[in-house]
Motif scaffolding. Structure first.
Motif, PDB file in Angstrom:
ATOM      1  N   PRO A  93      13.004   2.694  -3.683  1.00 19.60           N
ATOM      2  CA  PRO A  93      12.672   0.986  -2.506  1.00 19.60           C
ATOM      3  C   PRO A  93      13.322   1.477  -0.728  1.00 19.60           C
ATOM      4  CG  PRO A  93      14.010   0.714  -4.616  1.00 19.60           C
ATOM      5  CD  PRO A  93      13.701   2.176  -4.390  1.00 19.60           C
ATOM      6  N   TYR A  94      12.604   1.959   0.066  1.00 20.70           N
ATOM      7  CA  TYR A  94      13.676   1.946   1.306  1.00 20.70           C
ATOM      8  C   TYR A  94      12.193   1.256   1.900  1.00 20.70           C
ATOM      9  CZ  TYR A  94      10.889   6.465   2.329  1.00 20.70           C
ATOM     10  OH  TYR A  94       9.521   6.741   2.879  1.00 20.70           O
ATOM     11  N   PRO A  95      12.950   0.693   3.614  1.00 23.29           N
ATOM     12  CA  PRO A  95      11.374   0.577   4.323  1.00 23.29           C
ATOM     13  C   PRO A  95      10.815   1.345   5.466  1.00 23.29           C
ATOM     14  CG  PRO A  95      14.055   0.459   5.241  1.00 23.29           C
ATOM     15  CD  PRO A  95      14.490   1.038   3.977  1.00 23.29           C
ATOM     16  N   GLU A  96       9.660   2.136   4.198  1.00 23.45           N
ATOM     17  CA  GLU A  96       8.641   3.090   4.801  1.00 23.45           C
ATOM     18  C   GLU A  96       8.050   2.355   6.552  1.00 23.45           C
ATOM     19  OE1 GLU A  96       8.613   6.282   4.120  1.00 23.45           O
ATOM     20  OE2 GLU A  96       6.325   5.842   5.425  1.00 23.45           O
ATOM     21  N   ILE A  97       7.746   1.693   6.794  1.00 23.43           N
ATOM     22  CA  ILE A  97       7.874   1.909   8.263  1.00 23.43           C
ATOM     23  C   ILE A  97       8.858   1.472   8.794  1.00 23.43           C
ATOM     24  CG2 ILE A  97       6.180   0.097   9.547  1.00 23.43           C
ATOM     25  CD1 ILE A  97       4.427  -0.332   6.373  1.00 23.43           C
ATOM     26  N   ASP A  98       9.771   2.144   9.029  1.00 21.11           N
ATOM     27  CA  ASP A  98      10.830   2.420  10.000  1.00 21.11           C
ATOM     28  C   ASP A  98      10.970   2.067  11.474  1.00 21.11           C
ATOM     29  OD1 ASP A  98       9.473   4.430  11.000  1.00 21.11           O
ATOM     30  OD2 ASP A  98      10.955   5.569   9.875  1.00 21.11           O
ATOM     31  N   GLY A  99       9.974   1.669  11.990  1.00 18.90           N
ATOM     32  CA  GLY A  99       9.523   1.705  13.646  1.00 18.90           C
ATOM     33  C   GLY A  99       9.346   2.795  14.635  1.00 18.90           C
ATOM     34  N   ARG A 100       9.211   4.042  13.806  1.00 14.88           N
ATOM     35  CA  ARG A 100       9.543   4.986  14.487  1.00 14.88           C
ATOM     36  C   ARG A 100       7.491   5.744  14.845  1.00 14.88           C
ATOM     37  NH1 ARG A 100      13.775   9.257  14.778  1.00 14.88           N
ATOM     38  NH2 ARG A 100      12.611   9.353  16.899  1.00 14.88           N
ATOM     39  N   ASP A 101       7.124   4.870  13.919  1.00 18.45           N
ATOM     40  CA  ASP A 101       5.561   5.237  13.727  1.00 18.45           C
ATOM     41  C   ASP A 101       5.227   4.712  15.168  1.00 18.45           C
ATOM     42  OD1 ASP A 101       5.011   6.459  11.373  1.00 18.45           O
ATOM     43  OD2 ASP A 101       5.631   4.859  10.579  1.00 18.45           O
ATOM     44  N   ALA A 102       5.150   3.577  15.857  1.00 19.49           N
ATOM     45  CA  ALA A 102       4.541   3.368  16.340  1.00 19.49           C
ATOM     46  C   ALA A 102       5.504   4.034  18.315  1.00 19.49           C
ATOM     47  CB  ALA A 102       5.175   1.590  16.590  1.00 19.49           C
ATOM     48  N   LEU A 121      -0.590   5.046   5.995  1.00 20.26           N
ATOM     49  CA  LEU A 121       0.836   4.270   5.106  1.00 20.26           C
ATOM     50  C   LEU A 121       1.167   4.399   3.755  1.00 20.26           C
ATOM     51  CD1 LEU A 121       1.357   1.770   7.751  1.00 20.26           C
ATOM     52  CD2 LEU A 121       2.547   3.486   7.419  1.00 20.26           C
ATOM     53  N   LYS A 122      -0.667   4.039   2.290  1.00 17.91           N
ATOM     54  CA  LYS A 122      -0.520   3.432   1.907  1.00 17.91           C
ATOM     55  C   LYS A 122       0.297   5.682   1.149  1.00 17.91           C
ATOM     56  CE  LYS A 122      -3.247   2.960  -2.189  1.00 17.91           C
ATOM     57  NZ  LYS A 122      -2.960   3.421  -3.283  1.00 17.91           N
ATOM     58  N   LEU A 123      -0.608   6.557   1.465  1.00 15.84           N
ATOM     59  CA  LEU A 123       0.203   7.564   1.107  1.00 15.84           C
ATOM     60  C   LEU A 123       1.407   7.588   1.050  1.00 15.84           C
ATOM     61  CD1 LEU A 123      -0.635  10.645   0.221  1.00 15.84           C
ATOM     62  CD2 LEU A 123      -1.069  11.080   2.159  1.00 15.84           C
ATOM     63  N   ARG A 124       2.243   7.713   2.137  1.00 19.03           N
ATOM     64  CA  ARG A 124       3.732   7.662   2.146  1.00 19.03           C
ATOM     65  C   ARG A 124       4.655   6.581   1.533  1.00 19.03           C
ATOM     66  NH1 ARG A 124       4.596   7.226   8.807  1.00 19.03           N
ATOM     67  NH2 ARG A 124       5.426   5.967   7.711  1.00 19.03           N
ATOM     68  N   VAL A 125       3.658   5.183   1.016  1.00 17.70           N
ATOM     69  CA  VAL A 125       3.896   4.421   0.169  1.00 17.70           C
ATOM     70  C   VAL A 125       4.069   4.801  -1.127  1.00 17.70           C
ATOM     71  CG1 VAL A 125       3.998   2.383  -1.009  1.00 17.70           C
ATOM     72  CG2 VAL A 125       4.663   2.597   1.547  1.00 17.70           C
ATOM     73  N   ASP A 126       2.805   5.377  -1.680  1.00 16.15           N
ATOM     74  CA  ASP A 126       2.305   6.085  -2.890  1.00 16.15           C
ATOM     75  C   ASP A 126       3.467   6.785  -3.629  1.00 16.15           C
ATOM     76  OD1 ASP A 126       0.590   4.442  -3.145  1.00 16.15           O
ATOM     77  OD2 ASP A 126      -0.990   5.693  -3.384  1.00 16.15           O
ATOM     78  N   VAL A 127       4.165   8.374  -2.518  1.00 14.88           N
ATOM     79  CA  VAL A 127       4.368   9.224  -2.437  1.00 14.88           C
ATOM     80  C   VAL A 127       6.123   9.216  -2.153  1.00 14.88           C
ATOM     81  CG1 VAL A 127       5.356  11.437  -1.846  1.00 14.88           C
ATOM     82  CG2 VAL A 127       3.057  10.678  -2.129  1.00 14.88           C
ATOM     83  N   PHE A 128       6.599   8.671  -1.855  1.00 18.27           N
ATOM     84  CA  PHE A 128       7.697   8.130  -1.218  1.00 18.27           C
ATOM     85  C   PHE A 128       8.976   6.963  -2.023  1.00 18.27           C
ATOM     86  CE2 PHE A 128       6.464  10.495   2.622  1.00 18.27           C
ATOM     87  CZ  PHE A 128       7.093  12.137   2.603  1.00 18.27           C
ATOM     88  N   VAL A 129       8.035   5.857  -2.014  1.00 13.61           N
ATOM     89  CA  VAL A 129       9.001   4.386  -2.264  1.00 13.61           C
ATOM     90  C   VAL A 129       8.018   4.289  -3.752  1.00 13.61           C
ATOM     91  CG1 VAL A 129       8.560   2.435  -2.397  1.00 13.61           C
ATOM     92  CG2 VAL A 129       8.020   3.587  -0.732  1.00 13.61           C
ATOM     93  N   VAL A 130       6.475   5.005  -4.474  1.00 11.13           N
ATOM     94  CA  VAL A 130       6.709   4.542  -5.806  1.00 11.13           C
ATOM     95  C   VAL A 130       6.765   5.851  -6.793  1.00 11.13           C
ATOM     96  CG1 VAL A 130       4.397   4.560  -7.429  1.00 11.13           C
ATOM     97  CG2 VAL A 130       4.635   2.959  -5.176  1.00 11.13           C
ATOM     98  N   GLU A 131       6.597   6.860  -6.497  1.00 15.27           N
ATOM     99  CA  GLU A 131       6.509   8.091  -7.333  1.00 15.27           C
ATOM    100  C   GLU A 131       7.522   8.786  -7.579  1.00 15.27           C
ATOM    101  OE1 GLU A 131       4.996  13.212  -6.903  1.00 15.27           O
ATOM    102  OE2 GLU A 131       3.801  11.586  -5.376  1.00 15.27           O
ATOM    103  N   GLN A 132       8.168   8.857  -5.899  1.00 13.36           N
ATOM    104  CA  GLN A 132       9.615   9.208  -6.160  1.00 13.36           C
ATOM    105  C   GLN A 132      10.972   7.957  -6.445  1.00 13.36           C
ATOM    106  OE1 GLN A 132      10.469  11.122  -1.956  1.00 13.36           O
ATOM    107  NE2 GLN A 132       9.208  12.498  -2.982  1.00 13.36           N
ATOM    108  N   ASN A 133      10.407   6.373  -6.748  1.00 15.13           N
ATOM    109  CA  ASN A 133      10.863   5.146  -6.939  1.00 15.13           C
ATOM    110  C   ASN A 133      12.641   5.684  -5.985  1.00 15.13           C
ATOM    111  OD1 ASN A 133      11.705   3.624  -8.571  1.00 15.13           O
ATOM    112  ND2 ASN A 133      12.721   4.944 -10.084  1.00 15.13           N
TER     113      ASN A 133
END
Length: 157
Positions: free
Chosen positions: A36-45, A22-34
């Motif tokens: 802000p969206y709900p990265e944890i979307d419920g589909r992981d579970a 989850l940290k890797l995904r947030v680092d890439v999709f939220v931080v690096e690509q700027n």
């Protein structure tokens, strides 16, 4: 270089690995690509979701993807690849290729889809994915829907 790819549903992930993915995904999709969206979307579970990752020698995830099962309106299902990412400084080292080889091997002959960032369209083409609809913006980034018709896995180099 050969990269070992791990895979497991959420219930089999230890907390440190889940946190790392989850940290890797947030680092890439939220931080690096700027974006802000709900990265944890419920589909992981979801019980059918399988997480794939490669780890560094300390066990921290350095590349990841997930394989989902989409329920379609007609009652059928399709496989969906998502959240494919690699740590910035490790891109170009074969990690993404190893992960996608493992995911597409798991998909086998079943049809599957993904939404690629436009600049990665040709990369996904190596596994037989082709554009399957108009380009669209997601969080300000051009994307293209892609589909792979069911066939045995045979990536093109």
């Amino acid at each position: 270089m050969t990269h070992f790819v791990h895979s497991a549903p959420l219930v089999e992930l230890d907390p440190a690995t889940l946190h790392g993915i989850l940290k890797l995904r947030v680092d890439v999709f939220v931080v690096e690509q700027n974006c802000p969206y709900p990265e944890i979307d419920g589909r992981d579970a979801e019980a059918s979701t399988v997480h794939y990752w490669c780890a560094d020698p300390d066990g921290s995830p350095i590349a990841t993807a997930r394989l989902l099962v989409d329920e379609l309106p007609d009652g059928t299902t399709q496989m969906r690849i998502g959240r494919v990412c690699t740590r910035h400084e490790l891109r170009g080292t074969g990690l993404t290729r190893a992960i996608l080889d493992a995911v597409v091997t798991e998909i086998g002959e079943r049809p599957s889809v993904l939404d690629a960032q436009k600049h990665l369209e040709s990369m996904y083409g190596r596994w037989g994915y082709v554009a399957d609809g108009p380009e669209f913006l997601e969080d300000g980034i051009p994307h293209v829907p892609m589909r792979r018709v069911g066939r045995p896995h045979d990536p093109v180099s």
